[in-house]
Every structure is written in structure tokens, then in C-alpha cells.
Design an enzyme around this catalytic site. Structure first.
Site, PDB file in Angstrom:
ATOM      1  N   ASN A   1       0.808  -1.220   0.000  1.00  0.00           N
ATOM      2  CA  ASN A   1       0.000   0.000   0.000  1.00  0.00           C
ATOM      3  C   ASN A   1       0.843   1.272   0.000  1.00  0.00           C
ATOM      4  OD1 ASN A   1      -2.418  -1.583   0.185  1.00  0.00           O
ATOM      5  ND2 ASN A   1      -1.989  -1.847   2.375  1.00  0.00           N
ATOM      6  N   ARG A   2       2.047   1.165  -0.545  1.00  0.00           N
ATOM      7  CA  ARG A   2       2.974   2.301  -0.634  1.00  0.00           C
ATOM      8  C   ARG A   2       3.391   2.839   0.732  1.00  0.00           C
ATOM      9  NH1 ARG A   2       2.879   0.134  -4.805  1.00  0.00           N
ATOM     10  NH2 ARG A   2       2.788   1.046  -6.896  1.00  0.00           N
ATOM     11  N   MET A   3       3.148   2.072   1.792  1.00  0.00           N
ATOM     12  CA  MET A   3       3.577   2.477   3.136  1.00  0.00           C
ATOM     13  C   MET A   3       4.967   1.913   3.401  1.00  0.00           C
ATOM     14  SD  MET A   3       1.271   4.454   4.281  1.00  0.00           S
ATOM     15  CE  MET A   3       1.572   4.538   6.046  1.00  0.00           C
TER      16      MET A   3
END
Length: 215
Positions: A192-194
Site C-alpha cells: 500500500n505504498r507504506m
């Protein structure tokens, strides 16, 4: 012609990078990551790195070079000091190195100051190179305009004749740079692009400050 890449997606899910797994010195973490990358079948050249410098024309420029050694002091690569890259670094020694190992979903970004390597160390590495690479260092006026491939081949042939049946010395215009890091950032892809981003910053007492950055 336009080519829309907005639908390209990749989910990063292989590893994590947490503070409690980070040593005090970034070189130790670099060593650990590099060892895994070097042993991995998913990474073809673990020592391929991008170096960015500020050119004499004021523009930044990046290119891929090969890391040849790293120590507690920094990162070493070799080049022609008279090349565009060499002149840029000698004029402004603030540089940035980056490694991207896509198969491991990892990136390392190193800001540092480059300085010429001691001549005896450049001599030692040059002596270890194959003769063909030694001759190439003499034959190539790196970054200069040439008229054709034939011109390069003819220059190489002239140096092959010049050094036939003798040791090939290191050209004075060719040697190493040592990049002493002031900041080292480790990036580990996460879902999640985290992503995990851990940055080490060198302090005045030569200790390292560790901080997590937002992705």
C-alpha cells in the site's frame, strides 16, 4: 507520442525494516543488505550503483558505475579524473550514490563527499585489472567527442603496440574516489505504498542519528 503509465502497479511485500533491527552504524546495515543482494539470484550486479554529481554546466547528472570496495570510512569507485564525471566531482565533491535492487524491493541512497583515493591504493587496484581494461584506461579520453568507432579502435591499437610485452602503468588521470557518507537512507518496499524508510545522519561527534521517514 503519449504512453500512459498510470495503471502500472506493483505491490511490495517481501520484507520489512524496523528500528529494532537497525545497527548503530549504517555501514553495518549496508554490509548486511549487500551480502544478501550479492548472493541473490534476483540481483544481477549488486555493486552497480548510480552516482549523481553537479556538472560544470550547473546541471545534475546521474550515471551507473561499479562499487569496487566499501569500508567503515566509505565507498570506493574508479574513473577517469578528466571525464565529465571526474571534473564535476573535483569541482563540487557533494555527490549522491544509490543502489536499487528491484528483486529485493530495496533501495539505498547515500549522500556524501568524494575525495581522491591515495595514489598507492589506485595503483594497487589498477594492477589487479585485466590488461584489456588497463589499455582501455589509456585509450579512452572519456566523455570527449570522437569521430567514429574506428578512431577509438585505432587509438587502442596504438597503446597495445606501445605497451607490448611490458607492464602497463596506471595513467595519472585515472584513479579512485572515496565517498565519505554524511547521510545513508535505507528503503524497503511495503504494501500500500507504506514503505519503510530509515535514515542515518552523521553528527558532529561522528555518531549516527537514526530516524524513520514517512513514505
Amino acid at each position: 507520442m503519449a504512453h500512459d503509465l498510470s495503471d502500472y502497479r506493483k505491490s511490495y511485500e517481501k520484507r520489512e525494516l524496523l528500528e529494532n533491527n537497525c545497527p548503530e552504524n549504517p555501514i553495518e546495515l549496508f554490509r548486511n543488505w549487500f551480502f544478501v543482494a550479492d548472493e541473490s539470484e534476483m540481483v544481477e550486479e549488486a555493486n552497480a550503483m548510480t552516482i549523481a554529481s553537479i556538472g560544470l554546466d550547473g546541471f545534475p547528472k546521474s550515471r551507473v558505475v561499479l562499487l569496487k570496495k566499501y569500508t567503515w570510512e566509505g565507498f570506493i569507485f574508479y574513473t577517469n579524473y578528466n571525464s565529465e564525471k571526474g571534473k564535476a566531482i573535483l569541482n563540487n565533491n557533494n555527490v549522491c550514490l544509490s543502489f536499487f535492487w528491484a528483486g529485493l524491493e530495496q533501495q539505498i541512497i547515500i549522500k556524501g563527499k568524494a575525495e581522491k583515493l591515495a595514489e598507492n591504493l589506485s595503483d594497487g587496484y589498477f594492477e589487479s585489472r585485466p590488461d584489456g581494461s588497463k589499455l582501455g584506461a589509456w585509450a579512452s579520453s572519456q566523455s570527449e567527442v570522437v569521430t567514429s568507432r574506428n578512431e577509438l579502435d585505432n587509438i587502442l591499437a596504438s597503446f597495445e603496440k606501445k605497451f607490448e610485452n611490458q607492464e602497463i602503468p596506471r595513467p595519472k588521470h585515472w584513479g579512485g574516489f572515496l565517498v565519505k557518507p554524511v547521510s545513508v537512507e535505507f528503503w524497503q518496499g511495503r504494501p500500500n505504498r507504506m514503505h519503510d524508510r530509515i535514515r542515518y545522519t552523521l553528527q558532529k561527534d561522528f555518531s549516527w542519528k537514526l530516524e524513520r521517514l514517512a513514505p
